[in-house]
Design a protein around this motif. Structure first.
Motif, PDB file in Angstrom:
ATOM      1  N   LYS A  77      12.145 -12.329 -15.087  1.00 51.55           N
ATOM      2  CA  LYS A  77      11.679 -12.634 -13.763  1.00 51.55           C
ATOM      3  C   LYS A  77      12.718 -12.777 -12.572  1.00 51.55           C
ATOM      4  CE  LYS A  77       7.945 -14.899 -13.467  1.00 51.55           C
ATOM      5  NZ  LYS A  77       7.676 -16.247 -13.329  1.00 51.55           N
ATOM      6  N   VAL A  78      13.769 -13.707 -13.215  1.00 52.66           N
ATOM      7  CA  VAL A  78      15.290 -14.174 -12.496  1.00 52.66           C
ATOM      8  C   VAL A  78      15.991 -13.144 -12.851  1.00 52.66           C
ATOM      9  CG1 VAL A  78      16.704 -15.544 -12.511  1.00 52.66           C
ATOM     10  CG2 VAL A  78      14.075 -16.941 -13.171  1.00 52.66           C
ATOM     11  N   GLY A  79      16.095 -12.290 -13.524  1.00 59.77           N
ATOM     12  CA  GLY A  79      17.069 -11.152 -13.853  1.00 59.77           C
ATOM     13  C   GLY A  79      16.480 -10.188 -12.780  1.00 59.77           C
ATOM     14  N   HIS A  80      14.812  -9.508 -12.389  1.00 62.23           N
ATOM     15  CA  HIS A  80      14.683  -8.527 -11.436  1.00 62.23           C
ATOM     16  C   HIS A  80      14.802  -9.066 -10.021  1.00 62.23           C
ATOM     17  CE1 HIS A  80      13.074  -5.929 -15.381  1.00 62.23           C
ATOM     18  NE2 HIS A  80      14.099  -6.301 -15.372  1.00 62.23           N
ATOM     19  N   ASN A  81      14.929 -10.341  -9.758  1.00 61.94           N
ATOM     20  CA  ASN A  81      14.787 -10.873  -8.263  1.00 61.94           C
ATOM     21  C   ASN A  81      15.649 -11.677  -7.623  1.00 61.94           C
ATOM     22  OD1 ASN A  81      11.437 -10.062  -7.401  1.00 61.94           O
ATOM     23  ND2 ASN A  81      11.868 -10.360 -10.145  1.00 61.94           N
ATOM     24  N   VAL A  82      16.808 -11.927  -9.007  1.00 61.91           N
ATOM     25  CA  VAL A  82      18.094 -12.075  -8.306  1.00 61.91           C
ATOM     26  C   VAL A  82      19.809 -11.828  -8.417  1.00 61.91           C
ATOM     27  CG1 VAL A  82      19.673 -14.317  -8.173  1.00 61.91           C
ATOM     28  CG2 VAL A  82      16.792 -14.507  -8.423  1.00 61.91           C
ATOM     29  N   GLU A  83      19.925 -11.649  -7.252  1.00 58.75           N
ATOM     30  CA  GLU A  83      21.565 -10.526  -7.732  1.00 58.75           C
ATOM     31  C   GLU A  83      22.363 -11.582  -9.085  1.00 58.75           C
ATOM     32  OE1 GLU A  83      24.308 -10.784  -4.444  1.00 58.75           O
ATOM     33  OE2 GLU A  83      22.823 -10.087  -3.346  1.00 58.75           O
ATOM     34  N   HIS A  84      22.940 -10.620  -9.750  1.00 59.23           N
ATOM     35  CA  HIS A  84      23.532 -11.213 -11.322  1.00 59.23           C
ATOM     36  C   HIS A  84      24.490 -12.331 -11.126  1.00 59.23           C
ATOM     37  CE1 HIS A  84      20.666  -8.490 -13.337  1.00 59.23           C
ATOM     38  NE2 HIS A  84      21.767  -7.006 -13.117  1.00 59.23           N
ATOM     39  N   LYS A  85      25.355 -11.687 -10.266  1.00 54.03           N
ATOM     40  CA  LYS A  85      26.473 -12.911  -9.253  1.00 54.03           C
ATOM     41  C   LYS A  85      25.708 -14.071  -9.310  1.00 54.03           C
ATOM     42  CE  LYS A  85      29.844 -13.775  -5.352  1.00 54.03           C
ATOM     43  NZ  LYS A  85      30.159 -12.538  -4.175  1.00 54.03           N
ATOM     44  N   THR A  86      24.684 -14.070  -8.393  1.00 57.15           N
ATOM     45  CA  THR A  86      24.156 -15.498  -7.931  1.00 57.15           C
ATOM     46  C   THR A  86      23.734 -16.370  -9.527  1.00 57.15           C
ATOM     47  OG1 THR A  86      23.439 -14.423  -5.705  1.00 57.15           O
ATOM     48  CG2 THR A  86      22.901 -16.479  -6.725  1.00 57.15           C
ATOM     49  N   VAL A  87      23.058 -15.677 -10.192  1.00 62.64           N
ATOM     50  CA  VAL A  87      22.151 -16.365 -11.356  1.00 62.64           C
ATOM     51  C   VAL A  87      23.501 -16.796 -12.154  1.00 62.64           C
ATOM     52  CG1 VAL A  87      22.077 -16.181 -13.456  1.00 62.64           C
ATOM     53  CG2 VAL A  87      20.703 -15.330 -11.569  1.00 62.64           C
ATOM     54  N   ARG A 106      17.389 -24.795 -12.340  1.00 62.60           N
ATOM     55  CA  ARG A 106      18.477 -24.362 -11.201  1.00 62.60           C
ATOM     56  C   ARG A 106      18.192 -23.081 -11.189  1.00 62.60           C
ATOM     57  NH1 ARG A 106      17.809 -27.493  -7.542  1.00 62.60           N
ATOM     58  NH2 ARG A 106      17.185 -25.169  -7.579  1.00 62.60           N
ATOM     59  N   VAL A 107      18.397 -22.548 -12.631  1.00 59.59           N
ATOM     60  CA  VAL A 107      18.085 -21.536 -12.842  1.00 59.59           C
ATOM     61  C   VAL A 107      16.854 -20.398 -12.041  1.00 59.59           C
ATOM     62  CG1 VAL A 107      18.019 -19.179 -13.806  1.00 59.59           C
ATOM     63  CG2 VAL A 107      19.485 -20.723 -14.209  1.00 59.59           C
ATOM     64  N   ARG A 108      15.828 -21.171 -12.715  1.00 59.92           N
ATOM     65  CA  ARG A 108      14.289 -20.481 -12.600  1.00 59.92           C
ATOM     66  C   ARG A 108      14.185 -21.046 -10.604  1.00 59.92           C
ATOM     67  NH1 ARG A 108       9.897 -22.955 -13.799  1.00 59.92           N
ATOM     68  NH2 ARG A 108       8.814 -21.406 -13.399  1.00 59.92           N
ATOM     69  N   GLY A 109      14.896 -22.192 -10.493  1.00 56.20           N
ATOM     70  CA  GLY A 109      14.200 -21.548  -8.819  1.00 56.20           C
ATOM     71  C   GLY A 109      15.282 -20.406  -7.754  1.00 56.20           C
ATOM     72  N   LEU A 110      15.625 -19.620  -8.339  1.00 59.60           N
ATOM     73  CA  LEU A 110      16.521 -19.243  -7.959  1.00 59.60           C
ATOM     74  C   LEU A 110      15.528 -18.265  -7.153  1.00 59.60           C
ATOM     75  CD1 LEU A 110      19.711 -18.506  -9.708  1.00 59.60           C
ATOM     76  CD2 LEU A 110      19.728 -19.611  -8.092  1.00 59.60           C
ATOM     77  N   THR A 111      14.358 -17.884  -7.167  1.00 60.28           N
ATOM     78  CA  THR A 111      13.800 -17.424  -7.245  1.00 60.28           C
ATOM     79  C   THR A 111      12.483 -18.360  -6.401  1.00 60.28           C
ATOM     80  OG1 THR A 111      12.234 -15.415  -7.333  1.00 60.28           O
ATOM     81  CG2 THR A 111      12.973 -16.694  -9.652  1.00 60.28           C
ATOM     82  N   GLU A 112      11.994 -17.299  -5.516  1.00 57.23           N
ATOM     83  CA  GLU A 112      10.390 -18.109  -4.808  1.00 57.23           C
ATOM     84  C   GLU A 112       9.272 -17.994  -6.114  1.00 57.23           C
ATOM     85  OE1 GLU A 112      10.572 -17.058  -0.725  1.00 57.23           O
ATOM     86  OE2 GLU A 112      11.941 -18.419  -0.269  1.00 57.23           O
TER      87      GLU A 112
END
Length: 232
Positions: free
Chosen positions: A115-125, A156-162
């Motif tokens: 979920k995080v990998g497909h919706n958040v830029e890799h750089k941001t993670v 914090r990692v899960r919080g990167l996506t709404e």
């Protein structure tokens, strides 16, 4: 007539107190160790007294990572870390889609990584994970335990996506508010394993390097003040 041993044992169980330091409330359940408040805190934050790490708490360390990126944009390490995260996401895709027998918490954690990998830029993670390691290294007292740190890292990692936020209506103001959807502790523990597998060594190395840099800057400042004293 004196109470029987069974009655005494029952009374003892009914008067079990919260194990959280400084709390005088009774345990929420007969077999639990914490009151409702501290049991919830332990489940959400990894320790009954741990405070959540917010975006504003992490912002200075995100900026440190971004400054280091700006100074050395040509370094292959940045691309390598993003590739490592991308590879971990692909591994988790396979785990999430595997319908064979498997530990359910590992599958839940894999779905969270996807979920995080497909919706958040890799750089941001990558920057977020590295920043959390810096926070732990430079402000270690913020975390009550290693478990508390890992739990905050997952939050914090899960919080990167709404996608990990839910909507609810405040009954007093009737306004809609957002709140993070919690992950059960065992699934969070499994998610930590996936994150560490991809970026753990990177975070540890950068945190140790930043600590040495801070010590060098402190020593330079002490040497400078010593030179100033010689002018007196």
């Amino acid at each position: 007539m004196p109470a029987s041993p069974k009655v005494g044992m029952r009374i003892c169980l009914m008067h079990k107190w919260c194990h959280s330091p400084g709390c005088s409330e009774r345990a929420a359940t007969r077999y639990g160790n914490y009151c409702s408040k501290h049991a919830s805190a332990k489940r959400r934050h990894g320790d009954s007294l741990q405070k959540g790490v917010t975006k504003s708490d992490l912002k200075p360390y995100i900026e440190l990572i971004q400054e280091r990126r700006a100074k050395h944009p040509e370094k292959k390490a940045w691309i390598s870390m993003e590739e490592r995260w991308k590879a971990q996401v692909e591994i988790c895709v396979g785990i999430a889609n595997d319908h064979g027998p498997m530990n359910k918490y590992k599958r839940i954690a894999a779905k969270e990584i996807v979920k995080v990998g497909h919706n958040v830029e890799h750089k941001t993670v990558v920057d977020t994970v590295l920043a959390m390691y810096l926070l732990q290294e430079l402000e270690s007292r913020r975390f009550r335990s290693d478990l508390a740190f890992w739990t905050q890292l997952v939050r914090r990692v899960r919080g990167l996506t709404e996608l990990n936020s839910g909507m609810w209506v405040d009954p007093k103001t009737l306004r809609r508010k957002t709140a993070a959807m919690e992950l059960c502790p065992r699934a969070a523990e499994a998610m930590v394993f996936y994150i560490k597998q991809a970026l753990g060594v990177c975070g540890l190395w950068l945190a140790a390097f930043e600590r040495k840099e801070e010590e060098r800057r402190r020593q330079d400042a002490l040497n400078f003040f010593a030179e100033l004293k010689e002018l007196a």
